[in-house]
Enzyme design. Structure first.
Site, mmCIF file in Angstrom:
data_model
loop_
_atom_site.group_PDB
_atom_site.id
_atom_site.type_symbol
_atom_site.label_atom_id
_atom_site.label_comp_id
_atom_site.label_asym_id
_atom_site.label_seq_id
_atom_site.Cartn_x
_atom_site.Cartn_y
_atom_site.Cartn_z
ATOM 1 N N LYS A 35 16.041 -2.433 -3.204
ATOM 2 C CA LYS A 35 17.908 -1.907 -3.548
ATOM 3 C C LYS A 35 18.267 -0.980 -4.878
ATOM 4 O O LYS A 35 18.283 0.323 -4.537
ATOM 5 C CB LYS A 35 18.384 -3.671 -3.198
ATOM 6 N N THR A 36 17.833 -2.155 -5.307
ATOM 7 C CA THR A 36 18.301 -1.841 -7.049
ATOM 8 C C THR A 36 17.566 -0.211 -7.424
ATOM 9 O O THR A 36 17.813 1.302 -8.272
ATOM 10 C CB THR A 36 17.014 -2.850 -8.408
ATOM 11 N N ASP A 220 25.155 -2.065 -7.682
ATOM 12 C CA ASP A 220 23.857 -2.636 -7.420
ATOM 13 C C ASP A 220 25.207 -4.044 -7.340
ATOM 14 O O ASP A 220 26.345 -4.561 -7.467
ATOM 15 C CB ASP A 220 23.433 -2.297 -8.668
ATOM 16 N N GLU A 221 24.195 -5.105 -6.547
ATOM 17 C CA GLU A 221 25.131 -6.879 -6.176
ATOM 18 C C GLU A 221 25.869 -6.557 -6.121
ATOM 19 O O GLU A 221 26.665 -7.343 -6.689
ATOM 20 C CB GLU A 221 24.508 -7.582 -7.503
ATOM 21 N N GLN A 251 22.523 -13.586 -1.609
ATOM 22 C CA GLN A 251 22.311 -13.648 -3.250
ATOM 23 C C GLN A 251 23.567 -13.959 -3.774
ATOM 24 O O GLN A 251 23.599 -13.319 -4.940
ATOM 25 C CB GLN A 251 21.227 -12.572 -3.631
ATOM 26 N N ARG A 610 11.829 -14.351 -7.360
ATOM 27 C CA ARG A 610 11.661 -13.852 -8.046
ATOM 28 C C ARG A 610 10.296 -13.111 -8.394
ATOM 29 O O ARG A 610 9.895 -13.256 -9.117
ATOM 30 C CB ARG A 610 12.624 -14.455 -9.376
HETATM 31 P P1 ATP Z 1 16.953 -8.115 -5.616
HETATM 32 O O1 ATP Z 1 16.889 -8.381 -4.681
HETATM 33 O O2 ATP Z 1 15.742 -8.963 -6.103
HETATM 34 O O3 ATP Z 1 17.529 -7.399 -6.858
HETATM 35 P P2 ATP Z 1 16.076 -5.218 -4.813
HETATM 36 O O4 ATP Z 1 16.254 -5.038 -2.697
HETATM 37 O O5 ATP Z 1 16.431 -4.970 -6.384
HETATM 38 O O6 ATP Z 1 15.610 -6.706 -5.524
HETATM 39 P P3 ATP Z 1 14.099 -4.177 -6.742
HETATM 40 O O7 ATP Z 1 13.607 -4.736 -7.871
HETATM 41 O O8 ATP Z 1 14.395 -2.222 -6.039
HETATM 42 O O9 ATP Z 1 14.019 -4.976 -5.234
HETATM 43 O O10 ATP Z 1 12.239 -3.497 -5.588
HETATM 44 C C1 ATP Z 1 11.649 -4.697 -5.604
HETATM 45 C C2 ATP Z 1 9.565 -4.321 -6.387
HETATM 46 O O11 ATP Z 1 9.567 -3.509 -4.995
HETATM 47 C C3 ATP Z 1 9.687 -3.450 -7.889
HETATM 48 O O12 ATP Z 1 8.781 -3.638 -8.345
HETATM 49 C C4 ATP Z 1 9.821 -2.039 -6.697
HETATM 50 O O13 ATP Z 1 9.771 -1.520 -8.272
HETATM 51 C C5 ATP Z 1 9.026 -1.983 -5.486
HETATM 52 N N1 ATP Z 1 9.088 -1.364 -4.046
HETATM 53 C C6 ATP Z 1 10.338 -1.138 -3.737
HETATM 54 N N2 ATP Z 1 10.258 0.201 -2.347
HETATM 55 C C7 ATP Z 1 9.186 0.229 -3.186
HETATM 56 C C8 ATP Z 1 7.910 1.065 -2.161
HETATM 57 N N3 ATP Z 1 8.821 1.713 -1.146
HETATM 58 N N4 ATP Z 1 6.497 1.483 -3.023
HETATM 59 C C9 ATP Z 1 6.571 0.595 -3.593
HETATM 60 N N5 ATP Z 1 6.956 -0.343 -4.710
HETATM 61 C C10 ATP Z 1 8.262 -0.408 -3.954
HETATM 62 MG MG MG Z 2 18.135 -6.096 -7.433
#
Ligand code: ATP
Ligand code: MG
Length: 724
Positions: A35-36, A220-221, A251, A610
C-alpha cells in the site's frame, strides 16, 4: 523511461491503483501488500505522466519518518527534487497551514505548540485555579476529555451543558484551559487539527484557494484517521476529485486515541464514484508468518474481510518460547540476536516489540550487558529530556513572552531565588487581570506585591530574556542556542553536577546546538519561498512535532526496540514479540470489552506482520510488572495460531564450568551433568525431558517437560532428578 521505471515491479492490481484515472480511489489491503509503496508510486505517476505540478499534491503519512522516506523514494524514482510537494503528518500539515494563515486563524504570529507534557501541566494549573481538588479531578482525565472533544471537532462553546455534573465540571476545565491557550498563543496537538479545519470551514476564499491548489490528495494509514482528520480531508476535497487513500481495517489500532475505523468504510459513501482496489499478494513475510497473522485476525467479527497470500515458501516455523521469567525471556532474545549476528545478520534487521513501555527496561539491561547496540524507538525522545526542555523554554520565551508553561519552567531554572510563593502571587495576578505570567511579572516588579528580593530576581530574569533577544538578533540559530545555554546558566548548572548524569546532560545540551545547525529536519518545517518561517520558529515547531522517531542516527546499525503501536508500517527480517500473555497482551483493560479486545487482536496482527523471515513469540511463567509479581497465562493470541505453524524452542544457554563439560549442561545433585534433551525421572512428576538448563551451583535451574505433569521449572538442588 520514467513510466516503465514507475511501473516495473508492480503487480497488476498495484498497477491498476497507480495508473487509475483521476478520481476518488481507495486501496484496501492487508499488511505488507504494498500500500505504502503504491502511494509513493502514484505520486511519481501523477508528476511524470499526469503532468501534475508538485505544487498541487498533498500527501499525508502517519509519521514524519515515513514522510521523509516517501519524499526520498519519489525523488529517486524521478530524479528531480520535489520541494514544493506538501508531504507530512496531519499535525505537520495543519501546523503549516496555521503558520501561513495565522491571522485568518486568529492566532498570534508567534504561536507555539504545546506538547503533551506541558498540556497536562497547564490543565493541572487550571484545575487548581478553579479551586477544584486535583485528586477528585485528575489532570490526565481532564486532559483526555479535552483532547477527545477536540478530536471530535468540538470547542467548548459547541458542547451542550449536560445534566451530568461531572461532565459539566470537565467542560468548565476545558473552557478555562481553552481561554488560557487563546490568550497566550498556545496550541496543543488537537487544536492544530481543529483550528486548521475551522480555518478552511470559515473562510470560503481560503477554502476555494486550497481546493483549486491541492488537486491531488493522498493519505496513508487511513484506517487510523479520527473524526476531525476525516472531516478535514472531506472539506478540503469537497468530497470529490483525485483523492487517493490507502488502508487496512485490520490494522486500526488507535481507537483508544479517537481513530475511527469506520472512516475507511464511509469513504465510498462520502466520495461518490469512489473506486476500490484490493491488493491480495503479500510481499513481506514468509508463508508461515502470513498464515499465522491471517489465522489470528480471523477471530475478529467486525471485519471487511480480505484474503492475503504470498508466493514465498512457508519458511521457518514461528518460534514460541516459554520463559521462566522476564529475565529469562530477555536472555532468550539476546541469544537469538547473537546467533543472527553470527550468521551475518545486521542489528538493524531485528525488531523487538512489546505491548507496554515498561517492558523495555529488562530487555535494555540484557542487551547492554551483552554489548549489543540498541535503540528505543519512540521512548523518551531527545526533545523531551528535562535539560532540553529547560533550554527550549528559554528559546520559546524569546519567541513568545506569553508562553506561560515556558515561563514557569525557565523562571527559576537555574535557581534564582524566585520561589513558589512569588510564583503563586504571579499566577493569581495573571488570573485576575487575564494576563500572561510575563506581563503579570512586569506589572508586579516594584509594586510592593512581592518581597523586594524576589522582585529583584524577577527583574533580573525579565532583563535576561529581553537582552538575550536584543543581543542575538543577528546570530545564526546554532549561535543563538549556544548563547542561550551559556547566559541562562543552564550549562554551568549541569556542568557543576559531578556525575555521569550531569555530564550526559551537558552533552545533550551541546547536541541541541548541533540539532539547531541541521536545517529543519522535519519535512513539514521546511521553509520554501511561499512561507518565510523564521528559523527559530521552524526549529521550535520541529522540536514539538518530531514524534520521537529519532534523529538521523536512530537508524544506524542498532537493534530496534519499540511498542507494537509504534511498529505500524515498519518491517524487519527478524521480529520478537515479547510478553505474549493474558493481561499484558491482550492488555488487562481491554480483555472484557469485545470491541477493545478486537483492537488488541488487530495489534497482534500488526505485530506478526512486521516480520519478514523470522518471528519469535515469548511469554513468561512469572513476571514482575508495575512492582507486582504475576503468574500470567499464555495469551489467547498464541492459541489462535495453528500449532502446525509453530515450534517450541529452548534457549541455547551455555553454562560455564571450571571443568570442561558438555555444553549446555548443568550438574545435578548427584553430580551428574544434565543437558537439554536428557531424559530424567522425578519422584512425584514422573518421567520427563530436560528442556533448558541455566545458572550454576545453588542457583542452577532446569526446565523439564514431564509426560504427565507438563513443563516445570525446578531448582536443581531440591529436585532430586535422576537421569535415565
Ligand atoms: P503495511 O500494511 O504494513 O503498512 P503495506 O501494504 O504498506 O504494509 P509496503 O510496506 O508498501 O506494504 O510493502 C511491503 C514490502 O513489500 C516492502 O518491502 C515493499 O518494498 C515490498 N513490495 C511491495 N510490492 C512489491 C512488488 N510488487 N514486488 C516486490 N516487492 C514489493
Ligand atoms: Mg504501509
Amino acid at each position: 523511461m520514467e513510466i516503465s521505471h514507475i511501473l516495473e515491479s508492480l503487480n497488476p492490481a498495484q498497477r491498476e491503483a497507480v495508473t487509475a484515472p483521476l478520481g476518488p480511489l481507495r486501496v484496501l489491503a492487508g499488511a505488507g501488500s504494498g500500500k505504502t509503496r503504491v502511494l509513493a508510486q502514484r505520486i511519481a505517476w501523477l508528476l511524470a505522466v499526469e503532468n501534475a505540478s508538485p505544487w498541487s499534491i498533498l500527501a499525508v503519512t502517519f509519521t514524519n519518518k515515513a514522510a521523509a522516506e516517501m519524499r526520498g523514494r519519489i525523488e529517486a524514482l524521478l530524479d528531480i527534487p520535489i520541494r514544493k510537494l506538501w508531504i507530512g503528518t496531519f499535525h505537520g500539515i495543519a501546523h503549516r497551514l496555521l503558520r501561513l494563515h495565522w491571522q485568518e486563524a486568529k492566532l498570534p504570529q508567534g504561536f507555539q505548540i504545546l506538547d503533551a507534557d506541558d498540556q497536562q501541566r497547564l490543565v493541572k494549573r487550571m484545575i487548581r485555579d478553579l479551586n477544584l481538588d486535583d485528586k477528585k479531578w485528575p489532570p490526565p482525565q481532564a486532559t483526555w476529555f479535552i483532547n477527545a472533544r477536540k478530536d471530535e471537532g468540538l470547542h467548548p462553546h459547541q458542547i451542550h451543558a449536560q445534566d451530568d455534573p461531572a461532565q459539566r465540571q470537565l467542560l468548565r476545565i476545558y473552557q478555562s484551559y481553552q481561554e488560557h491557550c487563546e490568550r497566550t498563543g498556545l496550541v496543543d496537538f488537537g487544536e492544530l487539527l481543529l483550528r486548521s479545519y475551522e480555518l478552511l470551514r470559515d473562510d470560503p476564499t481560503l477554502l476555494r484557494h486550497y481546493r483549486e491548489r491541492f488537486l491531488h490528495v493522498l493519505v496513508d494509514e487511513f484506517q487510523d484517521t479520527n473524526t476531525i482528520q476525516y472531516n478535514w480531508v472531506r472539506l478540503l476535497t469537497g468530497g470529490q476529485g483525485d483523492v487517493f487513500i490507502v488502508g487496512d481495517d485490520d490494522q486500526s489500532i488507535y481507537g483508544w486515541r479517537g481513530a475511527r475505523i469506520e472512516n475507511i468504510h464511509r469513504f465510498s459513501e462520502d466520495f461518490p464514484g469512489a473506486r476500490t482496489v484490493r491488493l491480495e499478494q503479500n510481499y513481506r513475510s514468509t508463508g508461515a508468518i502470513l498464515e499465522a497473522a491471517n489465522a489470528v485476525i480471523a477471530n475478529n467479527l467486525e471485519r471487511l474481510g480480505k484474503t492475503l497470500w504470498t508466493e514465498d515458501s512457508a519458511g521457518d516455523p514461528i518460534a514460541v518460547y516459554a520463559a521462566f521469567n522476564e529475565y529469562d525471556e530477555a536472555r532468550f532474545v539476546m541469544e537469538r540476536i547473537r546467533h543472527w549476528l553470527e550468521q551475518g545478520g545486521k542489528r538493524s534487521e531485528v525488531g523487538i516489540l512489546y505491548r507496554s513501555n515498561a517492558q523495555s527496561r529488562v530487555l535494555e539491561e540484557t542487551l547492554l550487558g551483552a554489548r549489543i547496540p540498541y535503540r528505543v524507538y519512540g521512548g523518551l525522545r531527545f526533545f523531551e529530556r528535562a535539560e532540553i526542555k529547560d533550554a527550549l523554554a528559554y528559546l520559546r520565551l524569546l519567541a513568545n513572552r506569553d508562553d506561560d508553561p515556558s515561563f514557569e519552567r525557565a523562571v527559576n531554572m537555574p535557581p534564582r531565588g524566585i520561589g513558589e510563593r512569588t510564583l503563586e502571587s504571579l499566577r493569581i495576578l495573571a488570573r485576575e487581570s487575564k494576563l500572561s505570567l510575563w506581563r503579570a511579572a512586569q506589572g508586579v516588579i516594584g509594586s510592593g506585591h512581592i518581597a523586594a528580593r524576589a522582585g529583584l530576581a524577577l527583574h533580573g530574569f525579565l532583563t535576561l530574556i529581553d537582552t538575550l533577544e536584543r543581543d542575538t538578533k543577528e546570530l545564526s540559530l546554532p549561535a543563538l542556542v549556544d548563547e542561550v545555554l551559556k547566559r541562562s546558566g543552564l550549562l554551568d548548572l549541569y556542568g557543576k553536577e559531578k556525575s555521569d548524569k550531569g555530564e550526559m546532560r551537558v552533552e545533550n545540551l551541546q547536541e541541541l546546538v548541533n540539532a539547531a545547525a541541521t536545517p529543519a529536519a522535519a519535512p513539514v518545517a521546511q521553509a520554501d519561498e511561499e512561507e518565510p518561517m523564521n528559523e527559530l520558529a521552524a526549529f521550535l515547531a520541529h522540536a514539538a512535532l518530531e514524534a520521537g522517531e529519532g534523529q538521523a542516527s536512530a537508524w544506524e546499525d542498532c537493534v530496534q526496540l519499540m511498542t507494537l503501536h509504534s511498529a505500524k508500517g515498519l518491517e524487519f527480517p527478524m521480529v520478537f514479540i515479547v510478553g505474549v500473555e493474558e493481561g499484558l497482551f491482550p492488555h488487562q483493560q481491554s480483555m472484557r470489552e469485545p470491541k477493545r479486545l478486537e483492537e488488541e487482536r488487530r495489534l497482534a496482527y500488526v505485530g506478526i506482520t512486521r516480520a519478514r523471515r523470522q518471528l519469535f513469540l515469548s511469554h513468561a511463567e512469572k513476571r514482575r510488572l508495575h512492582g507486582r509479581e504475576i503468574y500470567p497465562k499464555p495469551s489467547r493470541f498464541l492459541a489462535e495460531i495453528p500449532v502446525k505453524l509453530t515450534r517450541d524452542v529452548r534457549t541455547r544457554t551455555t553454562v560455564h564450568f571450571t571443568q570442561p563439560r558438555r555444553p549446555g549442561s548443568v550438574e545435578s545433585e548427584a553430580g551428574v551433568a544434565l543437558y537439554p534433551g536428557q531424559r530424567v525421572r522425578h519422584r512425584s512428576f514422573g518421567e520427563g525431558i530436560v528442556q533448558t538448563v541455566e545458572g550454576q551451583g545453588a542457583h542452577a535451574r532446569v526446565q523439564v517437560r514431564f509426560a504427565k505433569a507438563g513443563a516445570k521449572w525446578l531448582i536443581l538442588s531440591y529436585a532430586n532428578l535422576e537421569p535415565i
